[in-house]
Design a protein around this motif. Structure first.
Motif, mmCIF file in Angstrom:
data_model
loop_
_atom_site.group_PDB
_atom_site.id
_atom_site.type_symbol
_atom_site.label_atom_id
_atom_site.label_comp_id
_atom_site.label_asym_id
_atom_site.label_seq_id
_atom_site.Cartn_x
_atom_site.Cartn_y
_atom_site.Cartn_z
ATOM 1 N N SER A 830 0.832 -1.202 0.000
ATOM 2 C CA SER A 830 0.000 0.000 0.000
ATOM 3 C C SER A 830 0.867 1.253 0.000
ATOM 4 C CB SER A 830 -0.916 -0.009 1.223
ATOM 5 O OG SER A 830 -1.654 1.184 1.304
ATOM 6 N N ARG A 831 1.955 1.209 0.757
ATOM 7 C CA ARG A 831 2.841 2.383 0.786
ATOM 8 C C ARG A 831 3.529 2.580 -0.566
ATOM 9 N NH1 ARG A 831 4.821 0.630 6.723
ATOM 10 N NH2 ARG A 831 3.234 1.768 7.907
ATOM 11 N N ILE A 832 3.937 1.493 -1.171
ATOM 12 C CA ILE A 832 4.555 1.603 -2.495
ATOM 13 C C ILE A 832 3.563 2.196 -3.491
ATOM 14 C CG2 ILE A 832 5.547 0.299 -4.419
ATOM 15 C CD1 ILE A 832 7.382 0.529 -1.998
ATOM 16 N N ALA A 833 2.290 1.768 -3.409
ATOM 17 C CA ALA A 833 1.269 2.309 -4.306
ATOM 18 C C ALA A 833 1.102 3.807 -4.078
ATOM 19 C CB ALA A 833 -0.059 1.588 -4.079
ATOM 20 N N ASP A 834 1.083 4.224 -2.805
ATOM 21 C CA ASP A 834 0.947 5.652 -2.501
ATOM 22 C C ASP A 834 2.129 6.442 -3.081
ATOM 23 O OD1 ASP A 834 -1.367 5.111 -1.096
ATOM 24 O OD2 ASP A 834 -0.370 5.038 0.851
ATOM 25 N N ILE A 835 3.318 5.859 -2.951
ATOM 26 C CA ILE A 835 4.514 6.545 -3.463
ATOM 27 C C ILE A 835 4.428 6.680 -4.982
ATOM 28 C CG2 ILE A 835 7.014 6.322 -3.752
ATOM 29 C CD1 ILE A 835 6.974 4.873 -0.953
ATOM 30 N N ARG A 836 4.019 5.623 -5.639
ATOM 31 C CA ARG A 836 3.892 5.694 -7.109
ATOM 32 C C ARG A 836 2.834 6.719 -7.504
ATOM 33 N NH1 ARG A 836 4.630 -0.823 -8.290
ATOM 34 N NH2 ARG A 836 6.882 -0.685 -8.667
ATOM 35 N N HIS A 837 1.778 6.799 -6.730
ATOM 36 C CA HIS A 837 0.760 7.802 -7.026
ATOM 37 C C HIS A 837 1.357 9.206 -6.904
ATOM 38 C CE1 HIS A 837 -3.214 9.698 -7.107
ATOM 39 N NE2 HIS A 837 -2.838 10.399 -6.038
ATOM 40 N N LEU A 838 2.137 9.430 -5.841
ATOM 41 C CA LEU A 838 2.778 10.739 -5.654
ATOM 42 C C LEU A 838 3.732 11.061 -6.809
ATOM 43 C CD1 LEU A 838 3.670 10.926 -1.836
ATOM 44 C CD2 LEU A 838 2.125 12.423 -3.093
ATOM 45 N N ARG A 839 4.428 10.045 -7.312
ATOM 46 C CA ARG A 839 5.419 10.262 -8.373
ATOM 47 C C ARG A 839 4.777 10.316 -9.767
ATOM 48 N NH1 ARG A 839 10.327 6.169 -6.888
ATOM 49 N NH2 ARG A 839 11.190 7.106 -8.781
ATOM 50 N N GLY A 840 3.460 10.176 -9.814
ATOM 51 C CA GLY A 840 2.772 10.243 -11.102
ATOM 52 C C GLY A 840 2.792 8.950 -11.872
ATOM 53 N N GLU A 841 3.236 7.854 -11.264
ATOM 54 C CA GLU A 841 3.253 6.547 -11.927
ATOM 55 C C GLU A 841 1.886 5.908 -11.723
ATOM 56 O OE1 GLU A 841 6.509 4.757 -9.897
ATOM 57 O OE2 GLU A 841 8.015 6.047 -10.828
ATOM 58 N N LEU A 842 0.880 6.468 -12.372
ATOM 59 C CA LEU A 842 -0.505 6.174 -12.035
ATOM 60 C C LEU A 842 -0.917 4.755 -12.392
ATOM 61 C CD1 LEU A 842 -2.097 9.572 -13.126
ATOM 62 C CD2 LEU A 842 -1.282 8.879 -10.854
#
Length: 982
Positions: A830-842
């Motif tokens: 879940s944290r990795i997903a949040d980080i990817r969301h922040l980085r625009g890796e949608l």
């Protein structure tokens, strides 16, 4: 007798059994009404939306409906004392649970049915009795305060049916009145009804007959002519058969039928005994209990009459009615009040005796009382048998053909009162006791609770003067609280104030301060609260039964150690050092003796005044060491129970190290079906947990204190916004520092960081995480380091620093891997997903969120799942996948509402509003922002308030002439800490 909890017959009302509960907000009221009209049946979401908004359902209806349902659940929970889940989610909508007798409309229709049956049998007295039970439920036009909802087709049909049932009951009532020869009394109300319903022929027919039989023929002819003109002018029809028959009787001059004359009493018949004590005029309240006792006595008496008239064998008598309750709660006053009111129903007299079941000088014997009762009924002393059983048989024979009410006051137990009871026939026994007397065959119990606040106020106003009690509202509130709703205490206070007209209420309020002479103050003449309690306690303490003597010891321990909080058999087992089964038996003995209250299954609590008395007894009769040991056991039990609750609520990857096992009986702990149940239990037990934490500090047990505060971790997942967890953590930290408890400080810093993170206090969160990391690193605790680094990752996500979040997440992942800990997979993913969301890796984030949700489905971790769904929806929003985003949000919001997670609900509403905004749905966005803003202000969520105001400011102007072509961009949303932390 039924206590109606929901009222449709008039303005909508919810009643908790003692007083009405306010249902604020027109939408919530309409929602409740719509569910009540379909009680115990599933009402679809679409039907509820139509009820709330008619044909103009807004785009934001789903979010608004969910919010209104949350408010309704709060109202229902308050009315039930939080004991029952009334409103369930059942596809494709919701179902409101309503038990038999809880909805006034259902009770009304059932009672009108009884009127109909009595009318069919031409049992005219029964018609009047049944109508008298039905009509008082009618408070006015059903749902009169809920137009235009009350005018919709489904609601209007039910309202019409109820109104028709009332009119039919009135017709049957007055028909019975006329058959019983009460023509004169019926004329006035019938004339009013005929005027209110000018085309309802039955009222006019009854009015014509009543006027005719009262010798008022001219008025009867006039009534017929008025009706005929109205029917011809408005409907073009002549009166029907019923009115025509009444008119023919009038033309023929037929005399009124007369009821059969009552038989004359024999000239030599002795006057029936009537021995009730003087009642006075201070009896107040207890309407529900009065009606219940009356119905149990009167209805059974009528059944006995019917059975005798029809030659029916078997049980045709009245079962004994037992009014039970703690000493001083007003049992005798209620019994005497009801007995006076039933004087006409028992024409052969009333016999009264104080059995003195709890008197220190000994109880009165059945042998003695049988002699007195038989003498009162005309049996000569010389004819009395010597054997008690023979006297009992003689009393039963003497009562068999009579209708006598026996009021047997202050019975010790069932054996004490059994020889004095009638056996069948028309006589009845009304018993008062401090015991339930559940083993008395055929008895009906009426337990008495302390008076409601309104009745307390009314009683004191009657005793001391309304102006007097109104003059000092704060002191009055203190006095009422000190008396605990006990009529005996209120009578003492009222007597003191009446006899000392110059005393300010504040003076008496000071003297009634708990544990500072309150019990001594509550004594005046023969009225003495402490002596009244002593009678109950000594009877148990000095009993020949070992279980009762053990219950007396438990009573003292409860009062001395844990008087302010309810206990269950499990917690009491720890407190008393017993098995759970033995603790349950002891508590039931105390409940049967009304030395503890039993407000709901498996939950027992001392009345405030009884708790003070029990504490006194504990101080005087037990060594201090026993109380200290009991306090240590109950605090230890709460540590273990909270640990179990948090384990269920959070599926923790790491828990505090367990306590060293204590000697004694193994602890019996609550079992929780899911996270929702565990969190609700923690919230309910919070006052006891706070007290336990303080006790741990007093006992010098820092290891217990910090574990209690840390153990509220599961509760805090949905209730962090209350600030209660912050307070407990701070108090536990003071205790840990005072005892130089570094392990406790490490765990408290770790949990303080979580508390600050959930409240968006990011700097404080970072400071506590760094201190916790340093302390656990010094202890060589790799598992704790892995968890804290994961929390640092969650914090950086919340701040919006994707790179730092990734660094800490990867270190955390590696440490978990080195420990072979796979339980944190969903959390790290879940944290990795949040980080990817922040980085625009949608797209990558979307895939990760989908995996997280799949892992959590069915795992029983509602908070984590709701957070993952909310974050998934936010990612789908940016990807432009509108329908999928709103589907995820609806699921998340449903979980939040089910768990009463107000902070999480605000999180979800923020993302819902942003999603509406993103897709240009301005009205829906505005509605959702406003709903969230109201929630955030009500529960003091400053970050959410700020976000809502920013969101509303970013919307285009709603005025058409000034509407901007596009809305302002929204700032990046804050992350949700709840569900990411460990």
């Amino acid at each position: 007798m039924v206590v109606v909890k929901f009222g449709l017959l008039g303005p909508l009302v919810v009643h908790d059994g003692t007083e009405p509960r306010q249902v604020s907000g027109p939408k919530v009221r309409v929602l409740l009404a719509a569910l009540l009209l379909q009680a115990n049946r599933t009402v679809s979401r679409d039907a509820l939306k139509e009820a709330l908004w008619g044909a103009s359902v807004p785009a934001s209806a789903d979010a608004a409906l969910a919010n209104h349902l949350t408010r309704l659940r709060r109202v229902l929970s308050a009315a039930d004392g939080g004991t029952e889940e009334r409103l369930g989610t059942v596809a494709p909508g919701y179902r409101l649970l309503v038990h038999d007798g809880e909805l006034d409309a259902d009770v009304f229709e059932e009672r009108v049915g009884a009127v109909r049956e009595a009318h069919r049998r031409e049992d005219w007295e029964e018609v009047l009795r049944r109508t008298a039970l039905a009509l008082p439920l009618w408070r006015g036009t059903p749902l009169a305060d809920l137009a235009p909802f009350s005018e919709t087709e489904a609601a209007a049909l039910r309202i019409h049916r109820l109104a028709e049932a009332r009119l039919q009951a009135l017709e049957w009532n007055f028909d019975a009145e006329l058959h019983l020869g009460r023509h004169d009394e019926a004329v006035g109300p019938l004339a009013t009804l005929a005027a209110e319903h000018p085309l309802r022929e039955e009222f006019h027919a009854l009015l014509i007959r009543a006027l005719h039989r009262s010798g008022r023929q001219a008025e009867a002819f006039s009534a017929f002519q008025r009706l005929r003109r109205s029917l011809v002018d408005e409907l073009g029809t002549e009166p029907g058969a019923t009115v025509q028959q009444a008119h023919r009787e009038l033309l023929a001059g037929e005399p009124a039928p007369r009821p059969a004359p009552a038989p004359s009493p024999a000239a030599a018949a002795p006057r029936p005994p009537f021995q009730l004590p003087y009642e006075g005029d201070a009896f107040t309240g207890r309407e529900t209990e009065v009606a219940l006792v009356r119905s149990l006595l009167a209805e059974d008496a009528e059944d006995a009459e019917d059975a005798k008239d029809h030659g029916a064998p078997g049980r045709c008598g009245i079962g004994p009615v037992v009014i039970s309750g703690m000493g001083g709660v007003g049992k005798t006053a209620l019994a005497v009040h009801v007995a006076y009111g039933l004087r006409e129903e028992f024409p052969d007299g009333a016999l009264y005796a104080d059995l003195r079941g709890y008197c220190s000088h000994g109880a009165r014997t059945a042998h003695e009382l049988l002699a007195r009762f038989l003498s009162d009924l005309g049996v000569h002393h010389e004819a009395l048998p010597d054997d008690t059983d023979d006297r009992a048989l003689l009393l039963q024979a003497a009562l068999a053909e009579r209708r006598v009410l026996l009021v047997l006051d202050n019975a010790r137990d069932a054996a004490h009162v059994a020889p004095l009871l009638p056996a069948g026939g028309r006589s009845a026994a009304l018993i008062t006791s401090r015991q339930l007397l559940a083993d008395l065959p055929g008895s009906a119990g009426v337990p008495l609770a302390p008076l409601s606040p309104a009745d307390q106020h009314a009683l004191l106003a009657r005793l001391a003067g309304a102006d007097r009690v109104r003059s000092e509202p704060e002191a009055l509130a203190d006095i009422l609280a000190a008396c605990g709703g006990l009529p005996l205490a209120l009578h003492i206070v009222g007597g003191r104030l009446a006899s000392r007209p110059h005393w300010p209420l504040a003076l008496l309020a000071r003297r009634l301060t708990p544990h500072q002479g309150r019990l001594e103050t509550l004594s005046m003449g023969t009225f003495d609260v402490q002596r009244t309690f002593a009678m109950s306690y000594v009877a148990v303490r000095d009993s020949h039964r070992p279980l009762e003597r053990e219950a007396a010891r438990a009573f003292r321990t409860l009062g001395r150690v844990w008087s302010a909080h309810p206990v269950t058999p499990q917690s009491a087992a720890a407190l008393l050092d017993l098995t759970e089964a033995r603790a349950a038996a002891v508590l039931d003995v105390l409940a049967d003796a009304h030395l503890v209250l039993n407000p709901e299954p498996d939950r027992y609590v001392l009345h405030d005044l009884l708790g003070e008395y029990a504490a006194q007894r504990g101080d005087e009769e037990d060594p201090e060491e026993r109380h200290t040991a009991a306090a240590l056991r109950i605090v230890t039990w709460y540590v273990a129970a909270l640990s179990e609750a948090t384990r269920t609520a959070t599926r923790e990857t790491q828990s505090p190290p367990p306590l060293d096992p204590e000697a004694g009986t193994p602890l019996s702990l609550p079992a929780f079906a899911d996270d929702d149940e565990a969190i609700r239990w923690s919230a309910r037990e919070l006052p006891a947990v706070r007290d336990a934490l303080e006790r741990a500090g007093e006992l010098g047990r820092s290891d217990l204190a910090w574990r209690l505060a840390v153990g509220l971790f599961g509760y805090a997942g949905t209730h962090w916004w209350t600030g209660e967890w912050d307070t407990c953590l701070a108090r536990a930290m003071d205790i840990a520092r005072a005892h130089d408890d570094t392990l406790g400080q490490a765990w408290l810093h770790r949990r303080m960081a979580v508390s600050h993170g959930m409240a968006f206090r990011n700097e404080a969160c970072l400071e506590h995480l760094r201190i916790a990391l340093e302390l656990f690193t010094a202890r060589g605790d790799t598992a704790a380091r892995a968890s804290i680094l994961g929390n640092l990752s969650a914090l950086y996500i919340q701040i919006g620093d994707a790179e730092e979040a990734l660094v800490h997440a990867e270190i955390s992942r590696d440490l978990h891997h080195s420990l072979g800990n796979s339980r944190g997979e969903a959390l790290l993913l879940s944290r990795i997903a949040d980080i990817r969301h922040l980085r625009g890796e949608l797209d990558l984030a979307a895939a990760d969120y989908r995996r997280v949700v799949d892992l959590l489905q069915g795992a029983g971790h509602g908070v984590f799942l709701a957070t993952a769904l909310t974050n998934q929806a936010d990612n789908l929003r940016v990807l432009g996948r509108r329908d999928e985003a709103f589907t995820a949000l609806a699921k998340a919001l449903d979980i939040r509402h089910r768990m009463n997670d107000l902070g999480g609900t605000a999180d979800c509403l923020v993302v819902t509003a942003r999603t509406h905004h993103h897709f240009g749905e301005w009205a829906a966005a505005r509605d959702t922002w406003e709903t969230c803003l109201e929630l955030a202000r009500e529960h003091r969520l400053p970050t959410r308030i700020e976000e809502c105001l920013e969101g509303l400011a970013a919307l285009p102007d709603p005025t058409p002439a000034l509407r901007a072509p596009a809305a302002s961009p929204l700032p990046c949303p804050s992350g949700s800490w709840a569900g990411r932390r460990r």
